[in-house]
Scaffold this active site. Structure first.
Site, short mmCIF file in Angstrom:
data_model
loop_
_atom_site.label_atom_id
_atom_site.label_comp_id
_atom_site.label_asym_id
_atom_site.label_seq_id
_atom_site.Cartn_x
_atom_site.Cartn_y
_atom_site.Cartn_z
N LYS B 79 0.85 -1.20 0.00
CA LYS B 79 0.00 0.00 0.00
C LYS B 79 0.88 1.24 0.00
O LYS B 79 1.93 1.27 0.65
CB LYS B 79 -0.89 -0.03 1.24
CG LYS B 79 -1.96 1.06 1.31
CD LYS B 79 -2.84 0.86 2.56
CE LYS B 79 -3.91 1.93 2.70
NZ LYS B 79 -4.73 1.72 3.91
N SER B 154 -9.62 1.72 3.08
CA SER B 154 -8.75 2.49 2.21
C SER B 154 -7.72 1.64 1.46
O SER B 154 -7.14 2.12 0.48
CB SER B 154 -8.00 3.55 3.02
OG SER B 154 -7.16 2.94 3.98
N SER B 178 -9.65 -0.66 7.33
CA SER B 178 -9.12 -0.47 5.97
C SER B 178 -8.45 -1.70 5.36
O SER B 178 -8.12 -1.69 4.18
CB SER B 178 -8.15 0.71 5.93
OG SER B 178 -8.87 1.91 5.96
#
Lengths: 487, 481
Positions: B79, B154, B178
């Site tokens: 990420k 996210s 997330s």
């Protein structure tokens, strides 16, 4: 200026509280491993952590806590067993994260007390509200001509203690006595050098005035970053007058932060309470709570040094030296410790005191050094005193040896041997030198015999010179007189 | 079966057995990205060159017999809020669009030390603020299970990359769900470990007291293998802990007999879709059938979790994001009159709407007049919720519930009503407020074929129990996709 007087004649009392920032002399910064050394090239003591780079995290340097506890114990504070750090949020380019890690909700030390000497000859207790730990900010360097500001983050993350007093001070003299006392404790602990000029000790003055006899406090103003005792004295006098004039004119004092302009001798407003920043303090989530155990406190307590007042009292009992000497020697812990060891080794406290107060302090001043930087050992100083005492060397040679010792801690016995500096003890040899001097200086001999006693001094000097400084001046004096009388 | 259909552990075994070269695995993965990135946009940055360079080195280590990790040579994605030395790390924000960190996150370093091959940085909601990956400044990511849907957020790019076969597993971060919510929306396994288990060093902070790193994986075995590599105390993260009970691969055994599972009644009230509710309760029945003791119970303070979470998260975020000021790195406005103009213009243009909303909310709740009424109140609620979970774990070993109230929403639907989007975090935020571990794994599909996720929450440091329960359920459920 009258502002310094405790009882001023204008009917107003000055009420002062101090916030003192002390830069701690840890080797590394408070939340990373960068060096704290003063004076390095810009931005050479910076890492991702103290530059506030994304994703980096602070890790507490526990030595900072050691130092805070030591200062807290010296100032008779309670040590907070469940302490912790908080964030103080404000935007400024010298502050890489735009928040400062500080302590608000549970400062490491609270409710302390310091005794200061008053002008009247008594003592007075000044309350310590709290001591907290925090990180220093970087430094802005303005290039006015180019209209550019640069940031140096070397200082960002250097550990600070903020010592907050109660509003117990009443005059500039008391403020300075208080600062001197703090300085003594902190320097004795070795946790900071407390140099106001270099910024390792900085004071903010909170001041209000009230009619004498009143118990309620007036509205206070805060003056920031005063960096000398002179600045503090002037700022207090000027702010006191400003507030009294306002009150006399029926106006009110506004609670605000003011900056004192030392060159002009006036202060001006930086921001009022209404404009005061909202720092949005909240507990620092990147650091766990700081639990301080009884063992931790005990460990620090057991390592506390003997401070100056106790030391002075002991010197009065143990050493036959003047009060003035006691005051000078104990002003600095390193100097006092060299004195104590030297005196113990040579058994001559006054002689040890003389060397330290005379040549040592002179050379320190000349070379802009601190007593902590003295390199010679007490054993060598004691040996030097012994050499003079046994008349192995004379005073002139002793000074020469001392200068070398001061520079590189040589063994004075070996050095004297090596350089052949021993006094000429052979009376026959000295007599020969004296006879030669009288022969070479007939005019001075005539002067002396004609009643001019001063001529003897010149002849002694010539004889010492001829012996290359190795003769015992007492012996030279005696022999010259003998020879002259024989003429 | 194509190479990219293998699980990470399966591929790792083949690489260890020298049946497959690391380079071949990379070729397969990049063939996938070439084919489908244009469609899904899982990555902000793909680093083919760097990946092949790593592959060469790792292959050498494997050949020399000095790299025996189960995941050596397996391509993975990270990420884009996790710093990678020399590789742009943007947080999906214009603010950090050009930021190349000189250091790597501790979690990334641990994986790379074990021979993982980093292929790129995945898309996400800007600064991890969002539930759809639509707040990214680099464009949206589509859900590989249904292209008209968001992948969740996210960590949506990480989830989509794994779901699309573009990476064997990916690192995500979880501050309020997330990892778990995108896992739920993309039919993956995602776990948020106990707070303090994985070092946060190099994770660009959103809400420091809740941020944790964890894997998004194809199955429970992969998730266990990755998390086992990640868990370690790190002197660079002062809140990371030295812990035991990290033999996650060893915990992968079938058997839930006697396991006490509690289901909070309040999780099945208003707001949950019937299909999600039914699938999750069906999973509970399967556990029961396998010998677990399953009960509904009253969990206190459920409805206060979301407001407490957003108050605390936004407060911390408002402070954590102060460093992006245009002075040291990151976006700086081109024209400004003075210092405050520089701050204002850089931050106004550098941050997106959702980030600015949360900064403003966080600044508000920390301001002198609101601190007590909002921030301190939220901390009190957090303590009460923690207590409620402690009480629950006196009776149960695992708490079972959904990961999200509905399956993946359609693209473009969520951001119009942020409050509604926040409320959808109801099932995930408690694990962050309490620091407890929680795993999400697929338990069915809705009529549209969208995956539904099951969430299991465990005691602090109780991941082994979660892995065992999840592994058992996975076996019962049978093959996915």
């Amino acid at each position: 200026m009258t502002a310094g007087n405790i009882i001023a004649d204008d009917g107003y009392e000055t009420v002062i509280g101090l916030e003192v920032h002390v830069e701690l002399a840890t080797k590394t910064k408070i939340f990373c491993g960068c060096s704290t050394k003063f004076g390095a090239a810009v931005n050479t003591q910076v890492c991702p952590v103290c530059a506030g780079m994304p994703g980096t995290l602070p890790v507490l340097n526990r030595r900072v806590v050691d130092y805070a506890i030591a200062v807290g114990l010296a100032l008779r504070c309670e040590i907070t067993r469940q302490s912790g750090f908080d964030r103080k949020n404000y935007f400024y380019p010298d502050n890489p994260q735009n928040y400062q890690i500080s302590q608000l909700y549970a400062p490491v030390c609270q409710n302390g007390r310091v005794e200061i000497d008053t002008a009247a000859g008594g003592t007075k207790a000044v309350g310590i509200h709290e001591i907290h730990m925090e990180e220093d900010a970087g430094k802005l360097i303005h290039d006015g001509a180019a209209g550019i500001t640069y940031v140096d983050y070397n200082r960002a993350g250097v550990p600070l203690l903020e010592i907050v007093s109660e509003p117990d001070l009443r005059s500039a003299e008391e403020v300075i006595a208080y600062l001197e006392k703090l300085r003594m404790y902190i320097r004795y602990l070795g946790v900071s050098d407390c140099k106001m000029q270099e910024g390792s000790m900085r004071a903010d003055v909170n001041l209000s005035v009230r009619p004498i006899g009143s118990t309620a406090y007036g509205t206070r103003t805060e003056m920031k970053n005063l960096n000398s005792y002179t600045a503090i004295t002037h700022a207090i006098a000027s702010e006191r007058m400003r507030q009294i004039e306002l009150l006399k004119a029926g106006e009110t004092v506004v609670q605000e932060t003011r900056r004192f302009d030392e060159d002009r001798g006036v202060s001006y407003s930086m921001r009022s309470k209404e404009e005061a920043k909202d720092y949005r303090y909240f507990p620092e989530p990147d650091l766990p709570g700081l639990a301080i155990s009884g063992e931790w406190i005990a460990r620090i307590r057991s390592a506390q040094p003997e401070f100056r007042p106790e030391k002075m009292a002991r010197y009065r009992k143990e050493y036959d030296i003047p009060e003035y000497d006691i005051a000078v020697l104990t002003e600095n812990r390193a100097l006092a410790e060299i004195f104590e060891e030297t005196a113990a080794l040579c058994g001559q406290p006054k002689k040890a005191a003389n060397w330290l107060m005379g040549e040592t302090l002179r050379l320190l001043k000349e070379q802009e050094m601190e007593p902590e930087e003295i390199c010679f050992s007490p054993a060598h100083l004691a040996a030097l005193i012994g050499l003079v005492e046994r008349k192995v060397i004379n005073a002139t040679a002793a000074k020469e040896v001392f200068a070398v010792m001061f520079a590189k801690d040589v063994d004075p016995v070996e050095y004297v041997e090596e350089k052949g500096l021993q006094q000429e003890q052979d009376a026959g040899a000295v007599r020969q030198v004296c006879e030669q001097v009288l022969k070479d200086n007939p005019q001075s001999v005539a002067d002396y015999l004609g009643g001019k006693d001063r001529a003897l001094g010149f002849l002694v000097g010539q004889a010492m010179k001829a012996s290359k400084g190795k003769a015992d001046p007492g012996m030279v004096n005696r022999l010259l007189k003998e020879l002259l009388q024989a003429k | 079966m194509g190479l990219t259909e293998l699980s990470a552990v399966q591929l790792g075994k083949k690489i260890a057995a020298k049946e497959i070269r690391v380079r071949e695995a990379l070729d397969a993965v990049f063939a996938k990205t070439d084919a489908s990135e244009g469609k899904y946009h899982c990555f902000i940055t793909l680093d083919k060159e760097g990946a092949y360079r790593q592959a060469e080195q790792v292959q050498e280590r494997i050949d020399a017999g000095v790299c025996d990790s189960m995941l050596a040579g397996v391509p993975m994605a990270v990420k884009d809020n996790l710093c990678t030395a020399g590789l742009r790390t943007t947080c999906a924000s214009k603010m950090l669009a050009q930021f190349v960190p000189p250091y790597s996150a501790a979690a990334v370093e641990r994986l790379q030390a074990a021979g993982a091959i980093l292929i790129g940085k995945t898309n996400m909601d800007e600064f991890a603020m969002g539930s759809t990956t639509e707040t990214s400044a680099f464009g949206i990511t589509k859900n590989p299970c249904a292209e008209d849907r968001v992948p969740g957020g996210s960590s949506g790019g990480s989830a989509a990359a794994v779901a699309a076969g573009e990476a064997y597993y990916a690192l995500g971060t979880d501050t309020g769900g997330s990892i778990r919510q995108p896992a739920s929306h993309c039919g993956l396994v995602g776990i948020k470990p106990t707070y303090g288990s994985v070092s946060r060093y190099g994770l660009i902070a959103y809400a420091s007291s809740m941020d944790q790193i964890g894997p998004l994986a194809k199955d429970v075995t992969d998730a266990a293998a990755v998390l086992e590599l990640l868990c370690a105390q790190d002197p660079k993260d002062a809140v990371s802990v030295k812990r035991e009970g990290t033999n996650f691969c060893g915990a992968l055994q079938e058997g839930v007999k006697g396991l006490r599972i509690g289901i909070p009644k309040a999780y099945f009230g208003q707001g949950i879709s019937e299909e999600v509710s039914a699938a999750v309760l069906r999973a509970a029945e399967e556990f029961k059938a396998a010998g677990a003791v399953v009960e509904m119970f009253d969990l206190a303070y459920v409805k206060y979790a979301v407001p407490a979470y957003y108050t605390i998260a936004d407060a911390e975020a408002s402070s954590n994001l102060e460093r992006y000021d245009g002075i040291k790195y990151g976006y700086r406005a081109e024209e400004y009159a003075d210092l405050h103009g520089l701050y204002r213009k850089s931050r106004s243009a550098g941050f997106g709407t959702e980030v600015k909303r949360r900064i403003l909310l966080g600044t508000f709740v920390l301001s002198a007049d609101c601190y007590e009424a909002y921030y301190l109140k939220a901390l009190k609620v957090r303590r009460l919720i923690r207590q409620a979970f402690e009480n629950a774990f006196a009776d149960y070993d695992v708490i079972l519930g959904p990961a999200a109230p509905a399956t993946a929403p359609k693209l473009g639907e969520s951001l119009q009503d942020p409050l509604q989007m926040y409320l959808a975090d109801i099932y995930t935020v408690s694990a962050n407020l309490t620091g407890l571990p929680a795993i999400c794994l697929p338990c069915g599909k809705d009529r549209a074929g969208l995956p539904i996720g099951l969430q299991l929450t465990g005691r602090a440091f109780g991941e082994e129990v979660l892995f065992r329960a999840a592994y058992t359920y996975e076996k019962i459920r049978g093959a996915w996709q």
